[in-house]
Design an enzyme around this catalytic site. Structure first.
Site, PDB file in Angstrom:
ATOM      1  N   ARG A 225       0.848  -1.187   0.000  1.00 47.10           N
ATOM      2  CA  ARG A 225       0.000   0.000   0.000  1.00 47.10           C
ATOM      3  C   ARG A 225       0.891   1.248   0.000  1.00 47.10           C
ATOM      4  O   ARG A 225       1.963   1.266   0.629  1.00 47.10           O
ATOM      5  CB  ARG A 225      -0.889   0.039   1.241  1.00 47.10           C
ATOM      6  CG  ARG A 225      -2.065  -0.946   1.216  1.00 47.10           C
ATOM      7  CD  ARG A 225      -3.115  -0.583   0.162  1.00 47.10           C
ATOM      8  NE  ARG A 225      -4.257  -1.488   0.138  1.00 47.10           N
ATOM      9  CZ  ARG A 225      -4.390  -2.533  -0.681  1.00 47.10           C
ATOM     10  NH1 ARG A 225      -3.448  -2.818  -1.557  1.00 47.10           N
ATOM     11  NH2 ARG A 225      -5.479  -3.272  -0.651  1.00 47.10           N
ATOM     12  N   HIS A 273      -0.969  -0.109  -9.739  1.00 46.80           N
ATOM     13  CA  HIS A 273      -1.660  -1.010  -8.797  1.00 46.80           C
ATOM     14  C   HIS A 273      -2.162  -2.268  -9.520  1.00 46.80           C
ATOM     15  O   HIS A 273      -3.368  -2.574  -9.519  1.00 46.80           O
ATOM     16  CB  HIS A 273      -2.832  -0.287  -8.106  1.00 46.80           C
ATOM     17  CG  HIS A 273      -3.264  -0.971  -6.831  1.00 46.80           C
ATOM     18  ND1 HIS A 273      -3.637  -0.290  -5.699  1.00 46.80           N
ATOM     19  CD2 HIS A 273      -3.372  -2.296  -6.515  1.00 46.80           C
ATOM     20  CE1 HIS A 273      -3.972  -1.159  -4.747  1.00 46.80           C
ATOM     21  NE2 HIS A 273      -3.820  -2.383  -5.231  1.00 46.80           N
TER      22      HIS A 273
END
Ligand code: NDP
Ligand code: OXD
Length: 310
Positions: A225, A273
Protein backbone atom coordinates in the site's frame (compact mmCIF):
# COMPACT_ATOMS: atom_id res chain seq x y z
CA UNK A 1 -32.89 -18.79 -0.85
CA UNK A 2 -30.26 -16.54 0.74
CA UNK A 3 -29.92 -13.02 -0.62
CA UNK A 4 -26.46 -11.69 -1.37
CA UNK A 5 -25.74 -8.14 -2.47
CA UNK A 6 -22.79 -7.06 -4.62
CA UNK A 7 -21.55 -3.45 -4.33
CA UNK A 8 -18.34 -2.01 -5.77
CA UNK A 9 -16.96 1.40 -6.68
CA UNK A 10 -18.56 1.60 -10.14
CA UNK A 11 -21.85 0.39 -11.67
CA UNK A 12 -19.90 -1.47 -14.39
CA UNK A 13 -17.80 -3.42 -11.89
CA UNK A 14 -20.89 -4.12 -9.79
CA UNK A 15 -22.73 -5.52 -12.84
CA UNK A 16 -19.72 -7.64 -13.80
CA UNK A 17 -19.27 -9.10 -10.30
CA UNK A 18 -23.03 -9.64 -10.04
CA UNK A 19 -22.88 -11.87 -13.14
CA UNK A 20 -19.80 -13.72 -11.89
CA UNK A 21 -21.16 -14.31 -8.39
CA UNK A 22 -24.64 -15.33 -9.53
CA UNK A 23 -23.02 -17.99 -11.73
CA UNK A 24 -20.95 -19.20 -8.75
CA UNK A 25 -23.94 -19.22 -6.36
CA UNK A 26 -26.77 -20.80 -8.36
CA UNK A 27 -28.83 -21.66 -5.27
CA UNK A 28 -28.88 -18.08 -4.00
CA UNK A 29 -30.28 -14.77 -5.14
CA UNK A 30 -27.46 -12.37 -5.98
CA UNK A 31 -28.49 -8.73 -6.28
CA UNK A 32 -26.51 -5.84 -7.80
CA UNK A 33 -26.48 -2.70 -5.62
CA UNK A 34 -28.08 0.34 -7.18
CA UNK A 35 -27.92 3.83 -5.68
CA UNK A 36 -31.19 4.81 -4.03
CA UNK A 37 -32.54 1.27 -3.67
CA UNK A 38 -34.21 0.17 -0.46
CA UNK A 39 -33.18 -2.83 1.64
CA UNK A 40 -33.15 -6.18 -0.14
CA UNK A 41 -32.85 -8.16 3.09
CA UNK A 42 -29.42 -9.43 2.01
CA UNK A 43 -27.56 -11.65 4.48
CA UNK A 44 -24.14 -11.26 2.85
CA UNK A 45 -22.41 -8.43 0.98
CA UNK A 46 -19.63 -8.90 -1.58
CA UNK A 47 -17.79 -5.59 -1.89
CA UNK A 48 -14.86 -3.58 -3.13
CA UNK A 49 -14.84 0.11 -2.15
CA UNK A 50 -18.62 0.05 -1.57
CA UNK A 51 -20.75 3.19 -1.25
CA UNK A 52 -21.45 4.28 2.35
CA UNK A 53 -25.18 3.99 1.73
CA UNK A 54 -24.88 0.20 1.43
CA UNK A 55 -24.51 -0.26 5.17
CA UNK A 56 -27.16 2.35 6.01
CA UNK A 57 -29.68 0.46 3.89
CA UNK A 58 -28.70 -3.20 4.34
CA UNK A 59 -28.99 -3.52 8.08
CA UNK A 60 -29.53 -7.29 8.13
CA UNK A 61 -26.06 -8.24 6.87
CA UNK A 62 -24.31 -11.06 8.73
CA UNK A 63 -20.94 -11.02 6.93
CA UNK A 64 -19.00 -9.01 4.37
CA UNK A 65 -16.69 -10.48 1.71
CA UNK A 66 -13.96 -8.18 0.42
CA UNK A 67 -13.02 -8.66 -3.25
CA UNK A 68 -9.36 -8.14 -2.46
CA UNK A 69 -6.65 -9.19 -0.02
CA UNK A 70 -6.08 -5.82 1.63
CA UNK A 71 -8.75 -4.58 4.04
CA UNK A 72 -7.39 -1.18 5.06
CA UNK A 73 -9.99 0.67 2.96
CA UNK A 74 -12.99 -1.30 4.12
CA UNK A 75 -11.96 -1.19 7.78
CA UNK A 76 -11.67 2.60 7.48
CA UNK A 77 -15.32 2.99 6.42
CA UNK A 78 -17.04 4.98 9.18
CA UNK A 79 -20.33 3.05 9.02
CA UNK A 80 -18.90 -0.45 8.72
CA UNK A 81 -21.17 -2.69 10.82
CA UNK A 82 -19.67 -4.81 13.55
CA UNK A 83 -20.01 -8.11 11.67
CA UNK A 84 -17.36 -10.51 10.34
CA UNK A 85 -15.31 -9.31 7.36
CA UNK A 86 -13.63 -11.91 5.13
CA UNK A 87 -10.83 -11.14 2.68
CA UNK A 88 -9.37 -13.01 -0.26
CA UNK A 89 -6.47 -15.27 0.66
CA UNK A 90 -4.09 -15.69 -2.26
CA UNK A 91 -6.88 -16.59 -4.75
CA UNK A 92 -4.29 -16.58 -7.54
CA UNK A 93 -2.57 -13.37 -6.41
CA UNK A 94 0.52 -14.99 -4.86
CA UNK A 95 1.99 -16.23 -8.18
CA UNK A 96 1.37 -12.81 -9.72
CA UNK A 97 3.27 -11.17 -6.87
CA UNK A 98 6.17 -13.58 -7.25
CA UNK A 99 6.34 -12.97 -10.99
CA UNK A 100 6.32 -9.20 -10.43
CA UNK A 101 9.13 -9.28 -7.87
CA UNK A 102 11.31 -11.68 -9.86
CA UNK A 103 10.81 -9.60 -13.01
CA UNK A 104 12.14 -6.39 -11.40
CA UNK A 105 14.71 -8.11 -9.20
CA UNK A 106 16.33 -10.00 -12.06
CA UNK A 107 15.96 -7.00 -14.36
CA UNK A 108 18.04 -4.91 -11.99
CA UNK A 109 20.54 -7.47 -10.80
CA UNK A 110 21.22 -8.78 -14.33
CA UNK A 111 21.14 -5.32 -15.93
CA UNK A 112 18.42 -6.07 -18.46
CA UNK A 113 17.52 -2.34 -18.67
CA UNK A 114 21.12 -1.69 -19.64
CA UNK A 115 20.98 -4.34 -22.40
CA UNK A 116 17.81 -2.71 -23.77
CA UNK A 117 19.63 0.62 -23.97
CA UNK A 118 22.65 -1.07 -25.59
CA UNK A 119 20.43 -2.74 -28.19
CA UNK A 120 18.88 0.63 -29.08
CA UNK A 121 22.43 1.74 -29.98
CA UNK A 122 23.35 -1.58 -31.70
CA UNK A 123 25.97 -2.04 -28.97
CA UNK A 124 27.29 -5.46 -27.85
CA UNK A 125 28.03 -4.72 -24.17
CA UNK A 126 28.15 -7.68 -21.76
CA UNK A 127 28.07 -6.77 -18.07
CA UNK A 128 30.10 -8.62 -15.40
CA UNK A 129 28.61 -11.86 -14.03
CA UNK A 130 26.11 -11.42 -11.22
CA UNK A 131 26.49 -13.02 -7.81
CA UNK A 132 23.09 -13.60 -6.23
CA UNK A 133 24.81 -13.24 -2.87
CA UNK A 134 25.25 -9.53 -3.64
CA UNK A 135 21.46 -9.09 -3.88
CA UNK A 136 19.98 -10.24 -0.55
CA UNK A 137 16.21 -9.82 -0.59
CA UNK A 138 14.13 -9.02 2.50
CA UNK A 139 10.38 -9.55 2.44
CA UNK A 140 8.34 -7.54 4.96
CA UNK A 141 5.15 -9.47 5.70
CA UNK A 142 5.13 -13.26 5.61
CA UNK A 143 1.43 -13.83 5.05
CA UNK A 144 -0.32 -15.46 2.13
CA UNK A 145 1.52 -13.30 -0.41
CA UNK A 146 4.83 -12.54 1.30
CA UNK A 147 5.58 -16.18 2.11
CA UNK A 148 4.99 -17.24 -1.49
CA UNK A 149 7.17 -14.41 -2.80
CA UNK A 150 9.99 -15.25 -0.39
CA UNK A 151 9.95 -18.91 -1.44
CA UNK A 152 9.86 -18.03 -5.16
CA UNK A 153 12.78 -15.61 -4.85
CA UNK A 154 14.73 -18.20 -2.88
CA UNK A 155 14.02 -20.81 -5.58
CA UNK A 156 15.65 -18.54 -8.17
CA UNK A 157 18.75 -18.45 -5.98
CA UNK A 158 18.73 -15.12 -4.15
CA UNK A 159 19.41 -15.07 -0.39
CA UNK A 160 16.07 -14.31 1.30
CA UNK A 161 14.92 -13.29 4.75
CA UNK A 162 11.49 -12.38 6.00
CA UNK A 163 10.06 -10.16 8.72
CA UNK A 164 6.64 -10.57 10.35
CA UNK A 165 4.84 -9.69 13.56
CA UNK A 166 5.12 -13.15 15.07
CA UNK A 167 7.95 -15.70 15.01
CA UNK A 168 8.13 -18.28 12.20
CA UNK A 169 9.74 -21.70 12.26
CA UNK A 170 10.98 -24.04 9.55
CA UNK A 171 10.58 -21.67 6.64
CA UNK A 172 13.89 -22.68 5.08
CA UNK A 173 15.14 -19.08 5.18
CA UNK A 174 16.04 -16.58 7.91
CA UNK A 175 13.12 -14.92 9.62
CA UNK A 176 12.88 -11.97 11.96
CA UNK A 177 9.92 -10.67 13.91
CA UNK A 178 8.74 -7.68 15.87
CA UNK A 179 10.09 -4.17 16.16
CA UNK A 180 13.18 -5.31 18.07
CA UNK A 181 14.36 -7.56 15.21
CA UNK A 182 13.64 -5.08 12.43
CA UNK A 183 17.14 -3.49 12.50
CA UNK A 184 18.86 -6.88 12.04
CA UNK A 185 16.51 -7.72 9.15
CA UNK A 186 17.20 -4.37 7.44
CA UNK A 187 20.96 -4.59 7.96
CA UNK A 188 21.13 -7.77 5.81
CA UNK A 189 18.66 -6.55 3.17
CA UNK A 190 19.53 -4.88 -0.10
CA UNK A 191 16.25 -5.45 -1.97
CA UNK A 192 13.30 -4.64 0.29
CA UNK A 193 9.96 -6.10 -0.79
CA UNK A 194 6.95 -4.75 1.10
CA UNK A 195 3.97 -7.07 1.53
CA UNK A 196 2.64 -5.82 4.85
CA UNK A 197 -1.00 -4.93 5.42
CA UNK A 198 -1.65 -1.22 6.01
CA UNK A 199 -2.49 -0.82 9.71
CA UNK A 200 -1.86 1.92 12.29
CA UNK A 201 1.37 0.04 13.17
CA UNK A 202 2.70 -0.19 9.60
CA UNK A 203 1.62 3.18 8.17
CA UNK A 204 4.72 5.18 7.19
CA UNK A 205 7.08 2.29 7.99
CA UNK A 206 9.19 2.94 4.86
CA UNK A 207 10.67 6.18 6.12
CA UNK A 208 14.07 7.81 6.40
CA UNK A 209 15.15 5.78 9.43
CA UNK A 210 14.25 2.47 7.76
CA UNK A 211 15.87 3.40 4.44
CA UNK A 212 19.12 4.38 6.18
CA UNK A 213 19.37 0.90 7.72
CA UNK A 214 19.28 -0.98 4.40
CA UNK A 215 22.46 -2.15 2.68
CA UNK A 216 24.09 0.27 0.23
CA UNK A 217 22.62 0.47 -3.29
CA UNK A 218 19.28 -0.58 -1.88
CA UNK A 219 16.19 -1.26 -3.96
CA UNK A 220 12.65 -0.77 -2.64
CA UNK A 221 9.81 -2.75 -4.18
CA UNK A 222 6.48 -1.60 -2.72
CA UNK A 223 3.57 -3.78 -3.78
CA UNK A 224 1.45 -3.47 -0.64
CA UNK A 225 0.00 0.00 0.00
CA UNK A 226 1.16 3.56 -0.70
CA UNK A 227 0.47 4.50 2.92
CA UNK A 228 3.48 2.42 3.97
CA UNK A 229 5.81 4.96 2.36
CA UNK A 230 6.79 8.46 3.47
CA UNK A 231 7.17 9.79 -0.06
CA UNK A 232 9.45 12.72 0.84
CA UNK A 233 11.86 10.35 2.62
CA UNK A 234 11.94 7.90 -0.28
CA UNK A 235 12.49 10.69 -2.82
CA UNK A 236 15.35 12.10 -0.71
CA UNK A 237 16.96 8.64 -0.50
CA UNK A 238 16.62 8.20 -4.28
CA UNK A 239 18.04 11.67 -4.97
CA UNK A 240 21.05 11.01 -2.76
CA UNK A 241 21.62 7.56 -4.29
CA UNK A 242 21.23 5.90 -0.88
CA UNK A 243 18.44 3.96 -2.59
CA UNK A 244 19.42 3.06 -6.15
CA UNK A 245 15.91 2.31 -7.38
CA UNK A 246 12.29 2.07 -6.31
CA UNK A 247 9.65 -0.07 -7.96
CA UNK A 248 6.27 1.28 -6.93
CA UNK A 249 2.89 -0.27 -7.66
CA UNK A 250 0.86 1.50 -4.98
CA UNK A 251 0.66 5.13 -3.90
CA UNK A 252 -0.62 7.40 -1.18
CA UNK A 253 -3.04 8.80 -3.75
CA UNK A 254 -4.32 6.65 -6.58
CA UNK A 255 -4.35 7.32 -9.46
CA UNK A 256 -0.94 8.96 -9.00
CA UNK A 257 -1.27 12.62 -9.99
CA UNK A 258 0.45 13.52 -13.31
CA UNK A 259 2.52 16.14 -11.43
CA UNK A 260 3.97 13.68 -8.94
CA UNK A 261 7.81 13.63 -8.97
CA UNK A 262 7.82 9.83 -9.03
CA UNK A 263 6.71 9.76 -12.70
CA UNK A 264 9.83 11.41 -14.12
CA UNK A 265 12.34 10.22 -11.53
CA UNK A 266 15.10 8.28 -13.32
CA UNK A 267 15.39 5.82 -10.44
CA UNK A 268 11.68 5.01 -10.18
CA UNK A 269 9.66 2.35 -12.01
CA UNK A 270 5.88 2.68 -11.76
CA UNK A 271 3.02 0.28 -12.33
CA UNK A 272 -0.65 1.26 -11.72
CA UNK A 273 -1.66 -1.01 -8.80
CA UNK A 274 -1.53 -4.16 -10.88
CA UNK A 275 1.11 -6.24 -9.08
CA UNK A 276 -1.55 -8.85 -8.31
CA UNK A 277 -5.05 -8.46 -9.64
CA UNK A 278 -8.19 -10.12 -8.35
CA UNK A 279 -9.02 -13.07 -10.60
CA UNK A 280 -12.75 -13.54 -11.10
CA UNK A 281 -12.95 -17.34 -11.12
CA UNK A 282 -10.63 -17.81 -8.13
CA UNK A 283 -12.32 -15.07 -6.09
CA UNK A 284 -15.81 -16.38 -6.89
CA UNK A 285 -14.81 -19.92 -5.95
CA UNK A 286 -13.31 -18.79 -2.63
CA UNK A 287 -16.26 -16.59 -1.67
CA UNK A 288 -18.92 -19.11 -2.69
CA UNK A 289 -17.15 -21.85 -0.71
CA UNK A 290 -17.10 -19.62 2.36
CA UNK A 291 -20.76 -18.71 2.01
CA UNK A 292 -21.59 -22.42 1.83
CA UNK A 293 -19.55 -22.98 5.02
CA UNK A 294 -21.29 -20.16 6.89
CA UNK A 295 -24.69 -21.35 5.70
CA UNK A 296 -23.82 -24.80 7.08
CA UNK A 297 -22.87 -23.23 10.42
CA UNK A 298 -19.16 -23.95 9.89
CA UNK A 299 -16.27 -21.52 10.29
CA UNK A 300 -14.77 -20.02 7.13
CA UNK A 301 -11.17 -18.92 6.67
CA UNK A 302 -10.00 -15.44 5.72
CA UNK A 303 -11.74 -13.70 8.61
CA UNK A 304 -10.14 -10.34 9.36
CA UNK A 305 -9.10 -9.62 12.94
CA UNK A 306 -10.52 -6.17 13.64
CA UNK A 307 -8.10 -5.62 16.55
CA UNK A 308 -4.98 -6.06 14.42
CA UNK A 309 -6.44 -4.57 11.23
CA UNK A 310 -5.62 -7.48 8.91
P1 NDP B 1 -1.60 -11.43 5.25
O1 NDP B 1 -2.57 -10.85 6.22
O2 NDP B 1 -1.75 -12.85 4.85
O3 NDP B 1 -0.12 -11.23 5.81
C1 NDP B 1 0.29 -10.09 6.48
C2 NDP B 1 1.71 -10.30 7.01
O4 NDP B 1 2.16 -9.06 7.53
C3 NDP B 1 1.77 -11.33 8.13
O5 NDP B 1 2.93 -12.11 8.00
C4 NDP B 1 1.87 -10.45 9.38
O6 NDP B 1 2.58 -11.02 10.45
C5 NDP B 1 2.65 -9.28 8.85
N1 NDP B 1 2.42 -8.08 9.68
C6 NDP B 1 1.27 -7.46 9.94
N2 NDP B 1 1.46 -6.42 10.78
C7 NDP B 1 2.79 -6.41 11.06
C8 NDP B 1 3.60 -5.59 11.88
N3 NDP B 1 3.10 -4.57 12.60
N4 NDP B 1 4.92 -5.87 11.94
C9 NDP B 1 5.44 -6.92 11.24
N5 NDP B 1 4.71 -7.73 10.44
C10 NDP B 1 3.40 -7.48 10.35
O7 NDP B 1 -1.66 -10.47 3.96
P2 NDP B 1 -1.47 -10.87 2.43
O8 NDP B 1 -0.14 -11.53 2.28
O9 NDP B 1 -2.65 -11.56 1.91
O10 NDP B 1 -1.45 -9.40 1.75
C11 NDP B 1 -0.51 -8.42 2.12
C12 NDP B 1 -0.90 -7.08 1.54
O11 NDP B 1 -0.65 -7.04 0.13
C13 NDP B 1 -2.38 -6.72 1.63
O12 NDP B 1 -2.73 -6.25 2.91
C14 NDP B 1 -2.52 -5.64 0.57
O13 NDP B 1 -2.32 -4.37 1.13
C15 NDP B 1 -1.38 -5.95 -0.41
N6 NDP B 1 -1.88 -6.31 -1.74
C16 NDP B 1 -1.50 -5.56 -2.83
C17 NDP B 1 -1.91 -5.88 -4.09
C18 NDP B 1 -1.41 -5.14 -5.29
O14 NDP B 1 -1.83 -5.42 -6.41
N7 NDP B 1 -0.47 -4.23 -5.14
C19 NDP B 1 -2.81 -7.02 -4.33
C20 NDP B 1 -3.12 -7.78 -3.14
C21 NDP B 1 -2.68 -7.41 -1.89
P3 NDP B 1 2.03 -12.33 11.23
O15 NDP B 1 2.15 -13.44 10.23
O16 NDP B 1 2.96 -12.49 12.36
O17 NDP B 1 0.61 -12.04 11.59
C1 OXD C 1 -5.91 -6.15 -2.90
C2 OXD C 1 -5.49 -5.21 -3.91
O1 OXD C 1 -5.77 -5.84 -1.72
O2 OXD C 1 -5.92 -5.38 -5.07
O3 OXD C 1 -6.36 -7.26 -3.25
O4 OXD C 1 -4.71 -4.31 -3.66
Amino acid sequence: MTKIIVATATPEATRRWHTVMQAALPGHEVIAWEPGQSSTGARYAIVWAPPRALFEVETGLEAIFNLGAGVDAILALPDLPDIPVYRLEDAGMAPQMAEYVIHYLSGMSRGFDSYARAQAQSRWAPLPAVRHADWPVGVMGLGKLGMHVARAVQAVGYPVAGWARSAREQTGFDTFHGAEQLPAFLARTRVLVNLLPLTPQTRGIINRSLLEQLRPDAVVINIARGGHVVDADLLAALDSGRVQAAVLDVFNQEPLSPEHPYWQHPRVRITPHVAAMTLEAEAAEQISRRIAQLEAGEPASGRVQRETGY
